[in-house]
Every structure is written in C-alpha cells, then in structure tokens.
Design an enzyme around this catalytic site. Structure first.
Site, mmCIF file in Angstrom:
data_model
loop_
_atom_site.group_PDB
_atom_site.id
_atom_site.type_symbol
_atom_site.label_atom_id
_atom_site.label_comp_id
_atom_site.label_asym_id
_atom_site.label_seq_id
_atom_site.Cartn_x
_atom_site.Cartn_y
_atom_site.Cartn_z
ATOM 1 N N THR A 54 22.423 44.767 60.517
ATOM 2 C CA THR A 54 23.099 44.034 61.417
ATOM 3 C C THR A 54 24.258 44.652 62.113
ATOM 4 O O THR A 54 25.008 44.163 62.891
ATOM 5 C CB THR A 54 23.378 42.600 60.875
ATOM 6 O OG1 THR A 54 23.862 42.644 59.590
ATOM 7 C CG2 THR A 54 22.100 41.553 61.158
ATOM 8 N N ARG A 70 23.157 53.183 62.714
ATOM 9 C CA ARG A 70 24.207 54.292 62.623
ATOM 10 C C ARG A 70 23.571 55.620 62.224
ATOM 11 O O ARG A 70 22.867 55.598 61.105
ATOM 12 C CB ARG A 70 25.189 53.738 61.544
ATOM 13 C CG ARG A 70 26.314 53.132 61.935
ATOM 14 C CD ARG A 70 27.442 52.510 60.985
ATOM 15 N NE ARG A 70 27.823 51.162 61.223
ATOM 16 C CZ ARG A 70 28.520 50.772 60.416
ATOM 17 N NH1 ARG A 70 28.804 51.017 59.214
ATOM 18 N NH2 ARG A 70 29.262 49.565 60.907
ATOM 19 N N SER A 129 32.108 51.896 63.165
ATOM 20 C CA SER A 129 33.261 51.079 62.412
ATOM 21 C C SER A 129 34.269 52.119 61.911
ATOM 22 O O SER A 129 34.805 53.053 62.545
ATOM 23 C CB SER A 129 32.499 50.492 61.169
ATOM 24 O OG SER A 129 33.689 49.506 60.486
ATOM 25 N N HIS A 130 34.280 52.254 60.384
ATOM 26 C CA HIS A 130 35.324 52.999 59.626
ATOM 27 C C HIS A 130 35.021 54.518 59.377
ATOM 28 O O HIS A 130 35.479 55.272 59.020
ATOM 29 C CB HIS A 130 35.550 52.339 58.691
ATOM 30 C CG HIS A 130 34.559 51.929 57.830
ATOM 31 N ND1 HIS A 130 33.725 50.935 58.131
ATOM 32 C CD2 HIS A 130 34.079 52.608 56.786
ATOM 33 C CE1 HIS A 130 32.838 50.866 57.373
ATOM 34 N NE2 HIS A 130 32.593 51.686 56.360
ATOM 35 N N LYS A 168 25.408 48.784 68.389
ATOM 36 C CA LYS A 168 25.073 47.490 67.656
ATOM 37 C C LYS A 168 24.963 46.264 68.862
ATOM 38 O O LYS A 168 25.628 46.492 69.916
ATOM 39 C CB LYS A 168 25.749 47.040 66.547
ATOM 40 C CG LYS A 168 26.977 46.172 66.822
ATOM 41 C CD LYS A 168 27.456 45.796 65.508
ATOM 42 C CE LYS A 168 28.684 44.710 65.771
ATOM 43 N NZ LYS A 168 29.168 44.086 64.628
ATOM 44 N N ASP A 200 40.737 49.841 61.141
ATOM 45 C CA ASP A 200 39.749 50.736 61.165
ATOM 46 C C ASP A 200 39.276 51.100 62.603
ATOM 47 O O ASP A 200 40.053 50.785 63.594
ATOM 48 C CB ASP A 200 38.686 50.293 60.313
ATOM 49 C CG ASP A 200 37.680 49.323 60.989
ATOM 50 O OD1 ASP A 200 38.276 48.455 62.020
ATOM 51 O OD2 ASP A 200 36.572 49.093 60.751
ATOM 52 N N ASP A 210 37.051 50.536 64.790
ATOM 53 C CA ASP A 210 36.658 49.612 65.676
ATOM 54 C C ASP A 210 37.621 48.389 65.652
ATOM 55 O O ASP A 210 37.216 47.475 66.566
ATOM 56 C CB ASP A 210 35.293 49.499 65.592
ATOM 57 C CG ASP A 210 34.836 48.641 64.406
ATOM 58 O OD1 ASP A 210 35.300 48.904 63.421
ATOM 59 O OD2 ASP A 210 33.775 47.660 64.368
ATOM 60 N N ASP A 225 38.023 46.058 63.392
ATOM 61 C CA ASP A 225 37.742 44.782 62.686
ATOM 62 C C ASP A 225 38.228 44.680 61.274
ATOM 63 O O ASP A 225 38.451 43.446 60.937
ATOM 64 C CB ASP A 225 36.211 44.386 62.529
ATOM 65 C CG ASP A 225 35.529 45.527 62.062
ATOM 66 O OD1 ASP A 225 35.975 46.615 61.806
ATOM 67 O OD2 ASP A 225 34.211 45.134 62.170
ATOM 68 N N ARG A 226 38.547 45.844 60.670
ATOM 69 C CA ARG A 226 39.192 45.601 59.111
ATOM 70 C C ARG A 226 40.730 45.684 59.596
ATOM 71 O O ARG A 226 41.390 46.135 60.388
ATOM 72 C CB ARG A 226 38.545 46.644 58.424
ATOM 73 C CG ARG A 226 37.228 46.926 58.190
ATOM 74 C CD ARG A 226 36.847 47.772 57.321
ATOM 75 N NE ARG A 226 35.323 47.780 56.934
ATOM 76 C CZ ARG A 226 34.854 48.512 55.855
ATOM 77 N NH1 ARG A 226 35.671 49.208 55.062
ATOM 78 N NH2 ARG A 226 33.424 48.241 55.691
ATOM 79 N N GLU A 233 36.352 39.242 53.403
ATOM 80 C CA GLU A 233 35.665 40.170 52.432
ATOM 81 C C GLU A 233 36.587 40.987 51.650
ATOM 82 O O GLU A 233 37.534 41.307 52.424
ATOM 83 C CB GLU A 233 34.461 40.994 53.189
ATOM 84 C CG GLU A 233 33.629 40.169 53.921
ATOM 85 C CD GLU A 233 32.170 41.148 54.364
ATOM 86 O OE1 GLU A 233 31.236 41.042 53.461
ATOM 87 O OE2 GLU A 233 32.363 41.984 55.327
ATOM 88 N N GLU A 234 36.339 41.482 50.483
ATOM 89 C CA GLU A 234 37.070 42.493 49.883
ATOM 90 C C GLU A 234 37.116 43.697 50.342
ATOM 91 O O GLU A 234 38.002 44.467 50.336
ATOM 92 C CB GLU A 234 36.600 42.446 48.320
ATOM 93 C CG GLU A 234 35.193 43.081 48.270
ATOM 94 C CD GLU A 234 34.816 44.392 48.591
ATOM 95 O OE1 GLU A 234 35.366 45.185 48.457
ATOM 96 O OE2 GLU A 234 33.687 44.393 49.425
ATOM 97 N N LYS A 265 35.083 39.997 62.177
ATOM 98 C CA LYS A 265 36.184 39.972 61.454
ATOM 99 C C LYS A 265 37.325 40.748 62.409
ATOM 100 O O LYS A 265 36.729 41.227 63.575
ATOM 101 C CB LYS A 265 36.242 40.726 60.147
ATOM 102 C CG LYS A 265 35.407 42.132 60.411
ATOM 103 C CD LYS A 265 34.972 42.868 58.828
ATOM 104 C CE LYS A 265 34.350 43.897 59.216
ATOM 105 N NZ LYS A 265 33.044 44.147 58.099
HETATM 106 C C1 G1P Z 1 30.477 47.496 53.627
HETATM 107 C C2 G1P Z 1 31.486 46.525 53.019
HETATM 108 C C3 G1P Z 1 31.083 44.975 53.756
HETATM 109 C C4 G1P Z 1 30.911 45.179 55.336
HETATM 110 C C5 G1P Z 1 30.141 45.910 55.568
HETATM 111 C C6 G1P Z 1 30.396 46.267 57.145
HETATM 112 O O1 G1P Z 1 28.983 47.198 53.237
HETATM 113 O O2 G1P Z 1 31.006 46.382 51.647
HETATM 114 O O3 G1P Z 1 31.811 43.949 53.062
HETATM 115 O O4 G1P Z 1 30.719 43.696 55.674
HETATM 116 O O5 G1P Z 1 30.543 47.365 54.945
HETATM 117 O O6 G1P Z 1 31.891 46.504 57.341
HETATM 118 P P1 G1P Z 1 28.287 47.812 52.216
HETATM 119 O O7 G1P Z 1 28.550 49.339 52.528
HETATM 120 O O8 G1P Z 1 29.180 47.467 51.004
HETATM 121 O O9 G1P Z 1 26.922 47.411 52.155
HETATM 122 ZN ZN ZN Z 2 34.819 48.032 61.615
#
Ligand code: G1P
Ligand code: ZN
Length: 543
Positions: free
Chosen positions: A18, A22, A113-114, A126, A277, A279, A281-282, A363-364, A376
């Site tokens: 989802t 990538r 993303s990051h 995506k 980050d 894009d 969202d973090r 999320e952590e 996010k």
């Molecule tokens: C990681 C993070 C998760 C986040 C995801 C997308 O996924 O742990 O919280 O939603 O990136 O940003 P993971 O690599 O742990 O599956």
């Molecule tokens: Zn991101």
C-alpha cells in the site's frame, strides 16, 4: 492518441504494497516499466471517464519525467482533468488534501518516502483513492494482477507540459492545471490552527528550527512558518527540495537528522526543533535537550489537541500501531475515549478515520496524523505542537515532563537489524511464533511473561482480519517486547525489535533510556536467538 504494445512484463515477481511500488531508479528506468504500472493504476480506477486525477511527488530524481508520463497517459485514458503540483511537487499529505478538496478520483504520488534518492537511489509510485488515503489492499492487488496481464498502454503523443508555471493547459483535450503545491494545504492548516496565536508567539521571540532535509517540505515550511507565521528567516534549513536530497537520508530520526538533534542539545538551542522526511508525512520533534519519542508525541498531542481550534470539540478516539508505546492509551483512558491498536501501516487507520471512530492516530516510526487528511502529516504535527505551546505558554521540555508526571513515562527504543538474510529472518520469526504459546507465566531474565501472541487484528469497522502482524510479549512488570519484519525494505530482510518499559515513580522519570531498557534488550536478543540466527551481535540502527 497513440497506443504502444508491451512485449514483456517487467513485473515477474513484484507485488506493490500500500506504500506503492518501490524500487531502485534504474529498475524504474527500464523500457515500459513506469508505463506498465501507471496503466495498471488507471485501469483500476472505476468510472475514470472525465474525472479528476492528482499528480505530484517529493521531487526526487526521476519525479519530473514520471509526472510527464503520467499526465500524457491520463489524457489517453479518458481522465478529464489533471491537477499537478508546480515542478511536479506535492508532499504526500498535500496530495491527500488536494484529492479530497477537489473531489478527485484519486492521485498518483511519486515518492519512496524517507529512502535516499538520486540516479542510484530509490523511487516509488503509489496510488491514493478518492478519500485521499493509500489504496486498500484489494485495489493494490488488482493493480498488481493488471501489471502482469496488460498487453498495451495508452499514452498521448504530445510534448511535455511546462510544469514550472501555474496555470491551465490542455493535453489531447484533457485539462492540466499546474497548481501551487502549497496553497490548498496551507489553507487547510489555517482552518485547524490558531495562526494569530502562533504569530504572536513568534513575534514575541520564539525561536525554532525546521530541517527539511532537502526534501519536499521545504517550500511548505517556509510558506507557513516563515512567510505566514513570522518565524525568523532561516528558521527552515535545507529548504530547497533536491533530486538527491542533497545527499541527506531524509528520515527524521536522531541518526539521520543528527544536525538538528545536536543543535537542540547544544547550550544555545532554540525553543523547538522539528524535521520531516522525503515526502513530508513523517516528523521528528525535539525540545531543548530532550528528544520526544513519536510515541510520546502522539500521547502529548492527544492530551492537548483540544487547545487547537480544529480539535476544540475533543477527540472521538485515538489509534496507534501495535509496536507504538502504550502512552496514547493512557491518555485515552483518562479522556474516556476509545483507543485502538492496529497493525503497522497507515492504511489501517483509514477505516477508523472514515467511520469517525478516531480523530488522532500515530506510529512509533514518526508518523502522526488526524482526520484532516488520510495520510500521516509531518508539518501538521509540528503546527499542532506549536499551537499547544502558544496556548499553554509552556516550554516544550516542560510540557513533556509535565506529561510524564501526570501519566508516567513509557521508556522506549527500537532496534533494527537491516539487510539480514531473508531466510534467517523468516526462521527467526517462525521459531518465536512456535515459542509463544508456552511463554505466559514463565519468568525470563527476572521478568514474568503476562501475555504473548502473534498480533491478529480484527478491523472494528468492517470486520476484516489481518493475521501475523508481529510477536508481542508483555511482562507483568509493565514491559513489552515486539518483534516484526519490515514490509518496506528493498534489500534482504529487516528485523525490528521494539522495547519498552513503563515507569510511574516520580523519582524515576529521568533515567537514561538505554540503562532502563538494557535488561529488556538483553532478554529480547536471547529469546529470539538473534545473533545465532542472523550473525548480528548488534542492531544496525537504534532509535
Ligand atoms: C515502516 C514503519 C511503519 C510505516 C511504514 C511506511 O514500515 O515501521 O510504521 O507505516 O514504514 O512509512 P516497516 O518497514 O516497518 O514495514
Ligand atoms: Zn514518508
């Protein structure tokens, strides 16, 4: 309009998650690769004829080229109107905002993303649906099935459009609007937060630093923090989005955003530090001398959100991903609202948000958000923090300590073992799962196991079941260990071990995190036989 035939499928084994597809840039640059995936996305949109599609990305290498391809393919596939961010830029939360605001069918978001960018870096595509959120698994499965089946794609034979200037043009009868990447998002932020109170706070000398890590949030942060709220020029650093993120690894954590982390721990630290980050969202939040864990940040925001106009009516509920510390649950209990524990991944919040069961979630892994969009949102979290600081008049570090005094502190750390052998990782998890049933009641390293399971989620809204989301072991001494494998890595496997311990003794709220958690870390390594199975004595990243 021209059609081209695809002779070989470039997707022998790739199922997009989802968070989209990538891959390394060279993979995406293979002939027909991007076109195949974009066609599969377009094919999966029901009733696309005449509808609106949003296109934008985080500005990484290859962003512009793919934006041009997607525009021409949208034109050849019956889309009526494309909204594309200027220079092809839209942060992920801004894309979600634009989709929702303009009633689009969805959006194609170009981002990994990051993950690092550049010619040898990562790229991603995506699809977000009409609610502005990541497409659910049923849709990503359909897209994947389509990539392996399609024999041709459709693309307009038209010149590239000028992405550098806002305004409306046409491609093969389809309208293309190059929009200001920031405007819709900034307006949404103004509707949620007390901008006047923030202006007064900055006018009174409040100092902050926002590190955009040369990724997409620079223009957003400059426009909102500096140009609108009056933060001093230079508040936003690394504010120009660069195709290779200026060599930064745009992941806002103490390791990759160490310049900000160090500044905030120096004697002349500003009042508040934040980073975002690739894009957007973090987020990372740092008070002077005090890093705020994302788990604590979610809890603190939940406790104080009502101070911002957009949340003045209180919260419907809060949700956190399973490995996120239980700090937010303590706040929910006090507020008398529902708290949900979901599998890792933002998509699991979607149903709860759409159903109005939750207002805030997080999320952590540094993701925090609310019902304002379906992603996010890094800058949103920063603005909510600032709004709370402006209303309470409290320094950020005092606010955190007051929170611990009220609710206790969840000491927390995450250990990542990256790029380990995929077979070894699988074996490790299987052995853990086999041990789980016999653990409750046993004593390990001086701690008594209260419960152990492999997390299984039943969606409270639609009843759907998601199995095997991570092994969690809870101890009677208010400690917890969680093990799961990453679903987003691009090489080998990544084992994530999440470790936490709750402390409510007022005299024990300021211990060094590593010291408090050392016995649990040792226990977690033994229990999963990490070194024996993976050959790694130490994690590669500790956050
Ligand atoms: C990681 C993070 C998760 C986040 C995801 C997308 O996924 O742990 O919280 O939603 O990136 O940003 P993971 O690599 O742990 O599956
Ligand atoms: Zn991101």
């Amino acid at each position: 309009m021209a059609s081209k035939r695809i002779t070989t499928s470039p997707y022998p084994d790739q199922k997009p998650g989802t968070s989209g597809l990538r891959k390394k840039v060279p993979v995406f640059r293979q002939p027909n690769y991007v076109e195949n995936f974009v066609q599969a996305i377009l094919d999966s949109i029901p009733e696309r004829e005449g509808g609106t599609l949003v296109i934008g990305g985080d500005g990484r290498f290859f962003n512009r080229e793919v934006a041009q391809i997607a525009i021409k393919m949208a034109a050849a596939n019956g889309i009526g109107r494309v909204l594309v961010g200027r220079d092809g830029l839209l942060s992920t939360p801004a894309a979600s905002c634009v989709i929702r605001k303009h009633g689009a069918l969805g959006g194609i978001v170009l981002s990994a993303s990051h993950n690092p960018g550049g010619p040898e870096g990562d790229f991603g595509i995506k699809f977000n649906g009409a609610n502005g959120g990541p497409a659910p698994e049923s849709v990503t499965d359909a897209i994947f099935a389509r990539t392996t089946a399609i024999a041709e794609y459709r693309i307009a034979d038209a010149p590239d459009i000028d992405l550098g200037t806002t305004g409306t043009t046409e491609v093969d009868g389809m309208s293309v609007e190059v929009i200001d990447s920031v405007a819709d998002y900034a307006e949404l932020m103004r509707s949620l937060f007390d901008f006047e109170a923030l202006q007064r706070m900055f006018a009174a000398g409040f100092r902050m630093r926002f590190d955009a890590l040369s990724a997409v949030t620079g223009p957003y942060a400059k426009a909102i923090l500096e140009d609108t709220l009056g933060a001093a020029p230079g508040t936003v650093v690394n504010g120009e989005p660069k195709p290779d993120f200026g060599g930064h690894h745009p992941d806002p954590n103490p390791v990759h955003a160490h310049a900000l982390f160090d500044l905030m721990h120096a004697p002349d630290a500003p009042d508040f530090g934040a980073a975002s980050d690739g894009d957007g969202d973090r987020n990372m939040i740092v008070a002077p001398g005090l890093f705020v864990t994302p788990s604590d940040s979610l809890a603190i925001l939940a406790a104080h959100a009502h101070r911002a106009p957009g949340y003045a009516g209180g919260l419907a509920g809060v949700a956190r991903s399973m490995p996120t510390s239980r700090a937010a649950d303590r706040v929910a209990a006090k507020l008398g609202i529902e708290a949900f524990e979901t599998p890792t991944g933002w998509k699991f919040f979607g149903n709860l948000l759409d159903a109005g069961r939750i207002t805030l979630c997080g999320e952590e892994s540094a993701g925090t958000g609310s019902n304002h969009v379906r992603e996010k949102d890094g800058l949103w979290a920063v603005l909510l923090w600032l709004n709370i600081l402006a209303v309470t008049g409290q320094p950020a570090q005092d606010l955190v300590r007051a929170h611990w005094a009220d609710f206790g502190r969840d000491y927390y750390t995450r250990h990542d073992y990256e790029e380990i052998d995929a077979g070894a990782a699988k074996q490790l998890m299987e052995r853990l799962r086999a041990k789980v049933p016999s653990l409750p009641g046993t004593t390990l390293g001086g701690l008594t196991v209260a419960a152990a399971d492999d997390f299984r989620y039943v969606d409270p809204v639609d009843g759907s079941v998601t199995e095997a989301q991570g092994v969690r072991i809870t101890f009677a001494e208010d400690a917890r260990i969680v093990y799961r494998l990453s679903g987003t890595g691009t090489a080998g496997a990544t084992l994530r071990v999440y470790l936490e311990r709750y402390e409510s003794d007022p005299a024990r709220l300021e211990q060094p995190v590593a010291e408090v958690l050392a016995p649990i870390v040792a226990l977690a390594r033994d229990l999963a036989e990490i070194e024996a199975l993976t050959g790694r004595a130490e994690p590669s990243v500790v956050t």
